[in-house]
Write a protein that holds these residues in place. Sequence first.
Motif, mmCIF file in Angstrom:
data_model
loop_
_atom_site.group_PDB
_atom_site.id
_atom_site.type_symbol
_atom_site.label_atom_id
_atom_site.label_comp_id
_atom_site.label_asym_id
_atom_site.label_seq_id
_atom_site.Cartn_x
_atom_site.Cartn_y
_atom_site.Cartn_z
ATOM 1 N N GLY A 151 0.808 -1.208 0.000
ATOM 2 C CA GLY A 151 0.000 0.000 0.000
ATOM 3 C C GLY A 151 0.847 1.267 0.000
ATOM 4 N N GLU A 152 0.183 2.359 0.205
ATOM 5 C CA GLU A 152 0.849 3.670 0.191
ATOM 6 C C GLU A 152 1.354 4.024 1.583
ATOM 7 O OE1 GLU A 152 -0.629 8.285 0.094
ATOM 8 O OE2 GLU A 152 -1.426 6.966 -1.473
ATOM 9 N N VAL A 153 2.605 4.446 1.667
ATOM 10 C CA VAL A 153 3.183 4.946 2.906
ATOM 11 C C VAL A 153 3.751 6.319 2.617
ATOM 12 C CG1 VAL A 153 4.951 4.648 4.676
ATOM 13 C CG2 VAL A 153 3.768 2.651 3.768
ATOM 14 N N ARG A 154 3.291 7.312 3.364
ATOM 15 C CA ARG A 154 3.840 8.648 3.166
ATOM 16 C C ARG A 154 3.717 9.470 4.444
ATOM 17 N NH1 ARG A 154 1.370 11.996 -1.445
ATOM 18 N NH2 ARG A 154 1.664 10.036 -2.583
ATOM 19 N N HIS A 155 4.506 10.500 4.521
ATOM 20 C CA HIS A 155 4.427 11.446 5.626
ATOM 21 C C HIS A 155 3.369 12.493 5.288
ATOM 22 C CE1 HIS A 155 5.742 14.542 8.515
ATOM 23 N NE2 HIS A 155 6.365 13.566 9.151
ATOM 24 N N VAL A 156 2.726 13.059 6.310
ATOM 25 C CA VAL A 156 1.704 14.071 6.038
ATOM 26 C C VAL A 156 2.294 15.314 5.369
ATOM 27 C CG1 VAL A 156 0.086 13.370 7.824
ATOM 28 C CG2 VAL A 156 1.897 14.998 8.377
ATOM 29 N N ALA A 157 3.616 15.456 5.372
ATOM 30 C CA ALA A 157 4.231 16.553 4.626
ATOM 31 C C ALA A 157 3.858 16.484 3.151
ATOM 32 C CB ALA A 157 5.756 16.515 4.780
ATOM 33 N N HIS A 158 3.514 15.289 2.678
ATOM 34 C CA HIS A 158 3.176 15.098 1.269
ATOM 35 C C HIS A 158 1.674 14.896 1.052
ATOM 36 C CE1 HIS A 158 7.479 14.816 0.783
ATOM 37 N NE2 HIS A 158 7.516 13.813 1.631
ATOM 38 N N TYR A 159 0.891 15.077 2.095
ATOM 39 C CA TYR A 159 -0.569 14.985 1.979
ATOM 40 C C TYR A 159 -1.120 16.348 1.577
ATOM 41 C CZ TYR A 159 -5.446 15.026 3.517
ATOM 42 O OH TYR A 159 -6.813 15.183 3.577
ATOM 43 N N ARG A 160 -2.114 16.378 0.681
ATOM 44 C CA ARG A 160 -2.700 17.650 0.256
ATOM 45 C C ARG A 160 -4.213 17.724 0.510
ATOM 46 N NH1 ARG A 160 1.660 18.381 0.698
ATOM 47 N NH2 ARG A 160 3.247 19.208 -0.695
ATOM 48 N N ARG A 161 -4.942 16.666 0.126
ATOM 49 C CA ARG A 161 -6.403 16.723 0.204
ATOM 50 C C ARG A 161 -6.960 15.303 0.305
ATOM 51 N NH1 ARG A 161 -4.382 17.958 -4.673
ATOM 52 N NH2 ARG A 161 -4.183 20.126 -4.009
ATOM 53 N N PRO A 162 -8.228 15.144 0.737
ATOM 54 C CA PRO A 162 -8.762 13.798 0.985
ATOM 55 C C PRO A 162 -9.220 13.038 -0.247
ATOM 56 C CG PRO A 162 -10.379 15.456 1.582
ATOM 57 C CD PRO A 162 -9.126 16.205 1.226
ATOM 58 N N VAL A 163 -9.446 13.699 -1.368
ATOM 59 C CA VAL A 163 -10.070 13.058 -2.525
ATOM 60 C C VAL A 163 -9.362 11.767 -2.960
ATOM 61 C CG1 VAL A 163 -10.663 13.344 -4.970
ATOM 62 C CG2 VAL A 163 -11.087 15.211 -3.354
ATOM 63 N N PRO A 164 -8.019 11.724 -3.036
ATOM 64 C CA PRO A 164 -7.373 10.474 -3.486
ATOM 65 C C PRO A 164 -7.600 9.280 -2.563
ATOM 66 C CG PRO A 164 -5.859 12.334 -3.647
ATOM 67 C CD PRO A 164 -7.037 12.807 -2.857
ATOM 68 N N TYR A 165 -8.102 9.526 -1.352
ATOM 69 C CA TYR A 165 -8.284 8.441 -0.380
ATOM 70 C C TYR A 165 -9.743 8.015 -0.247
ATOM 71 C CZ TYR A 165 -3.560 9.812 0.765
ATOM 72 O OH TYR A 165 -2.222 10.106 0.676
ATOM 73 N N ALA A 166 -10.610 8.529 -1.099
ATOM 74 C CA ALA A 166 -12.034 8.217 -1.008
ATOM 75 C C ALA A 166 -12.268 6.712 -1.097
ATOM 76 C CB ALA A 166 -12.794 8.936 -2.117
ATOM 77 N N GLY A 167 -13.015 6.169 -0.135
ATOM 78 C CA GLY A 167 -13.365 4.761 -0.117
ATOM 79 C C GLY A 167 -12.264 3.837 0.349
ATOM 80 N N LYS A 168 -11.126 4.358 0.770
ATOM 81 C CA LYS A 168 -10.003 3.523 1.181
ATOM 82 C C LYS A 168 -9.942 3.350 2.690
ATOM 83 C CE LYS A 168 -7.058 4.624 -2.794
ATOM 84 N NZ LYS A 168 -5.711 5.089 -3.235
ATOM 85 N N ARG A 169 -9.157 2.383 3.109
ATOM 86 C CA ARG A 169 -8.887 2.151 4.521
ATOM 87 C C ARG A 169 -7.553 2.823 4.847
ATOM 88 N NH1 ARG A 169 -9.110 -4.137 3.432
ATOM 89 N NH2 ARG A 169 -7.843 -3.228 1.766
ATOM 90 N N VAL A 170 -7.589 3.822 5.712
ATOM 91 C CA VAL A 170 -6.427 4.670 5.941
ATOM 92 C C VAL A 170 -6.073 4.684 7.426
ATOM 93 C CG1 VAL A 170 -5.451 6.980 5.684
ATOM 94 C CG2 VAL A 170 -7.111 6.141 4.007
ATOM 95 N N LEU A 171 -4.783 4.524 7.719
ATOM 96 C CA LEU A 171 -4.275 4.727 9.069
ATOM 97 C C LEU A 171 -3.522 6.041 9.108
ATOM 98 C CD1 LEU A 171 -2.787 1.228 10.030
ATOM 99 C CD2 LEU A 171 -5.145 2.047 10.233
ATOM 100 N N VAL A 172 -3.763 6.823 10.145
ATOM 101 C CA VAL A 172 -2.986 8.035 10.391
ATOM 102 C C VAL A 172 -2.228 7.822 11.689
ATOM 103 C CG1 VAL A 172 -3.035 10.520 10.760
ATOM 104 C CG2 VAL A 172 -4.686 9.469 9.194
ATOM 105 N N VAL A 173 -0.912 7.898 11.624
ATOM 106 C CA VAL A 173 -0.055 7.632 12.778
ATOM 107 C C VAL A 173 0.355 8.960 13.409
ATOM 108 C CG1 VAL A 173 2.094 6.599 13.576
ATOM 109 C CG2 VAL A 173 0.808 5.532 11.709
ATOM 110 N N GLY A 174 0.027 9.128 14.692
ATOM 111 C CA GLY A 174 0.405 10.345 15.395
ATOM 112 C C GLY A 174 -0.705 10.828 16.299
ATOM 113 N N ALA A 175 -0.321 11.628 17.300
ATOM 114 C CA ALA A 175 -1.299 12.118 18.276
ATOM 115 C C ALA A 175 -1.258 13.625 18.423
ATOM 116 C CB ALA A 175 -1.039 11.463 19.638
ATOM 117 N N GLY A 176 -0.666 14.324 17.440
ATOM 118 C CA GLY A 176 -0.583 15.772 17.490
ATOM 119 C C GLY A 176 -1.637 16.445 16.631
#
Length: 369
Positions: A151-176
């Motif tokens: 699957g896809e692994v990336r840092h949120v530094a490279h995240y822009r918007r939610p549309v590419p993740y529509a309908g997917k199962r997503v984990l977000v790692v972090g508590a900040g």
Amino acid sequence: MITSLEPVVIVGGGQSGLAAARAALSAGLRPVVLEAGAAPVGSWPDYYDSLTLFSPARYSSLPGVAFDGGDPDRYPARDEVVAYLRRYAGSIDAEIRTGARVTAVHPRPSGGYLVHTDNGDEIAAAGIVAASGSFGNPYLPVLPGQDAYAGEVRHVAHYRRPVPYAGKRVLVVGAGNSAIQVAYELAPHARVTLATRAPIQFLPQRIRGRDLHHWLRVTGADLLPRAILARLIRHAAVLDTGVYRDAITAGLLTRREMFTAFTADGVIWADGTHEPVDAVLFATGYRPNLDYLAPLGALDDGMPCHVGGVSTTHLGLVYLGLEFQRSFSSNTLRGVGRDASHVVAALAGDESGGSRRRRQSTKRSPVRR
């Protein structure tokens, strides 16, 4: 004390570099700002689309220029901050070079420094302000099985918007803040789980009808020194009006203890169960982006050796925009101006800190979280 006619080179043209340039001019120095990007706005255009400041406009200005127009209690959006920084840069009578990425800084036998850029320039400098921030150096941990994960692994530094993740199962790692904000934005579009090592800690955004930053200012908490902060702040905390906590309570967001490993199609949770997932976004923070100082020997495992932003290894070298550099607000729009005045004063010789700092430990670095 800098008496040379050579400039003080400021590496980075974002909020820290611009604040440094203004402070340098006020101190009678000649700043030259080198910004890797196409405009003197730092990394702000590269943040995710929905990002807003966590502090209101009235508390988020650099010295000398306020956010103009609108409600002073609004939380400025990313593009508004970009426009503000452009306006701020235009208000500074300093040389600002864009498209000039610093690749190395070398000492000169006669004193001072030689700054090299990726376009071939060499600039002689009497002093250096390392204000390059950390966005260019996101911290991405490596877990067992990660190389085999499809699957896809990336840092949120490279995240822009939610549309590419529509309908997917997503984990977000972090508590900040960034982890919660991104997860909350994704939740209406994807099946989202927050993976954290400890329960999420929330701070109220508003107390008695006023934003938290009002109370930080009037109580002086914004100015607490780094040594005290290191004892008080052990874990990340999320500023919340109640919407994020309610989302978790209502089940819109699920929080689980951090997974232990990747599999080919998902992760293994701490309780040993396996779950298929399509993408993992790490909101695991950043490290100072200072590789260009490696030729000086000014870094300890990539971290700067400093006291309050003043180098303990090299005269004429200072830092700006480090997390908890001198206070809770050091790497923010509202706080970097105070630190800029402090480190530029050290460069200009207005403080007697030179001999004092050489007697202190040379292994002090920014607080790590």
